[in-house]
Enzyme design. Structure first.
Site, PDB file in Angstrom:
ATOM      1  N   TRP A  20     -56.357 -20.901   1.956  1.00 28.70           N
ATOM      2  CA  TRP A  20     -57.729 -20.741   1.483  1.00 28.70           C
ATOM      3  C   TRP A  20     -58.048 -19.275   1.201  1.00 28.70           C
ATOM      4  O   TRP A  20     -58.651 -18.949   0.178  1.00 28.70           O
ATOM      5  CB  TRP A  20     -58.701 -21.331   2.491  1.00 28.70           C
ATOM      6  CG  TRP A  20     -60.138 -21.401   2.029  1.00 28.70           C
ATOM      7  CD1 TRP A  20     -61.217 -20.961   2.723  1.00 28.70           C
ATOM      8  CD2 TRP A  20     -60.643 -21.928   0.806  1.00 28.70           C
ATOM      9  NE1 TRP A  20     -62.369 -21.180   2.004  1.00 28.70           N
ATOM     10  CE2 TRP A  20     -62.047 -21.782   0.814  1.00 28.70           C
ATOM     11  CE3 TRP A  20     -60.046 -22.514  -0.317  1.00 28.70           C
ATOM     12  CZ2 TRP A  20     -62.865 -22.186  -0.238  1.00 28.70           C
ATOM     13  CZ3 TRP A  20     -60.863 -22.929  -1.377  1.00 28.70           C
ATOM     14  CH2 TRP A  20     -62.245 -22.762  -1.316  1.00 28.70           C
ATOM     15  N   LYS A 195     -67.769 -32.184   9.804  1.00 29.43           N
ATOM     16  CA  LYS A 195     -67.110 -33.076   8.837  1.00 29.43           C
ATOM     17  C   LYS A 195     -65.611 -33.144   9.101  1.00 29.43           C
ATOM     18  O   LYS A 195     -64.955 -34.134   8.751  1.00 29.43           O
ATOM     19  CB  LYS A 195     -67.431 -32.646   7.403  1.00 29.43           C
ATOM     20  CG  LYS A 195     -66.867 -31.309   6.956  1.00 29.43           C
ATOM     21  CD  LYS A 195     -65.508 -31.441   6.297  1.00 29.43           C
ATOM     22  CE  LYS A 195     -64.892 -30.080   6.033  1.00 29.43           C
ATOM     23  NZ  LYS A 195     -63.539 -30.194   5.448  1.00 29.43           N
TER      24      LYS A 195
END
Length: 330
Positions: A20, A195
């Site tokens: 990322w 999440k």
């Protein structure tokens, strides 16, 4: 109307050369910013970039500087942090605080909650660095493989400092990522972290051939995280935004999701050697549920399966045996 004039280039250092961090570096270089990617000397990812400028998924252009010296952050206006969330305090307290950094914008691009304290990541930055430094979070759906292939997505940037949020959204938005101005730092951070716990639950369902339950998982998972956000002082509707529900496709269904893959491997008794932030977040969420007195049945089922060696199938059965209630009951 812009609150700040357009700035053609910002000097930015990205801390963390994983998938990322390297994608963010590549993306912001394309946006015209002066980019440096920092990675620890000897790390496999950094060594590969130094040798080939590639990590096997993307290639960094020559305009991106590579550094194994953390002092590279001193000249940067913006520091983007993309590391394991549980390592954030050590980075801030032991490595960055001694530098006496001033007037930096710290952008956190990880999703997690500190297990020991239950604190949000932005809180850790604010309590370890000088007050002249301002913190923001960059959250939402998307995978490196898809962005690098030119597949666009929407994300959110939030901060307690309106001018910081506005500047980052305006300067970072492009054809590949459409950013929104976040309106609830608590809700966005908690929703984004939680999440990943739902992602583990989704992988467990896949591993048990119960994938059809993922629709109910998304609906009820969002509902219980909204309750936690509200109990913590945030806006419960944030759970229905990009930080949480908007990230479900990339977490609950995607073959690229580490958390979903971890959940599936866990059920099948297979090894998994990549970072799954949801594993740590499940413990942190468990602590927050106790602290704020919020009933989080799905997150608790994941916690019991991971940390108390409870049988996941039994946990699913327990969810179905819970007392019946109105769907939108708070």
């Amino acid at each position: 109307m812009r609150l700040l004039p357009f700035i053609k280039s910002m000097k930015i250092t990205v801390i963390g050369c994983g998938r990322w961090g390297s994608l963010i570096t590549w993306y912001l270089d394309r946006r015209g910013h002066e980019m440096t990617l920092y990675g620890r000397s000897g790390s496999a990812h950094m060594e590969q970039f130094l040798k080939t400028r590639s990590n096997g998924m993307l290639t960094l252009p020559g305009s991106v500087a590579l550094s194994t010296e953390l002092s590279c952050v001193e000249d940067a206006e913006v520091l983007i942090v993309s590391i394991n969330s549980q390592g954030l305090r050590a980075l801030m307290d032991r490595e960055l605080r001694p530098m006496g950094l001033q007037n930096k914008i710290i952008v956190l691009c990880m999703k997690g909650i500190e297990v020991e304290s239950g604190k949000r990541l932005s809180q850790i930055v604010e309590e370890t660095l000088e007050p002249s430094n301002r913190v923001a979070v960059w959250l939402g759906p998307g995978h490196v493989q898809e962005f690098y292939a030119g597949i666009p997505n929407c994300m959110v940037i939030d901060s307690r400092h309106e001018e910081v949020k506005t500047r980052l959204v305006d300067e970072f938005s492009g054809d590949l990522i459409r950013f929104y101005y976040g309106e609830d730092l608590i809700g966005n951070e908690i929703g984004a972290a939680a999440k990943n716990v739902i992602g583990i639950a989704a992988g467990a369902l896949d591993g048990m051939n119960l994938s059809t339950l993922k629709g109910a998982l998304m609906s009820r998972g969002t509902h219980e995280i909204a309750k936690l956000i509200e109990a913590m002082g945030g806006n419960p509707f944030s759970a229905y935004g990009l930080c949480h529900l908007g990230d479900y496709e990339a977490t609950v269904f995607s073959p690229f999701s580490h958390n979903r893959k971890f959940g599936e491997a866990f059920i099948k008794g297979e090894s998994f050697d990549q970072l799954a932030e949801g594993y740590y977040t499940a413990a942190a969420i468990h602590g927050l549920a106790l602290r704020y007195g919020v009933d989080l049945p799905i997150c608790e089922a994941v916690y019991r399966s991971l940390y108390e060696d409870q049988d996941p199938k039994t946990q699913i059965g327990n969810l179905f045996r819970r007392s019946l209630k109105r769907e939108l009951q708070r």
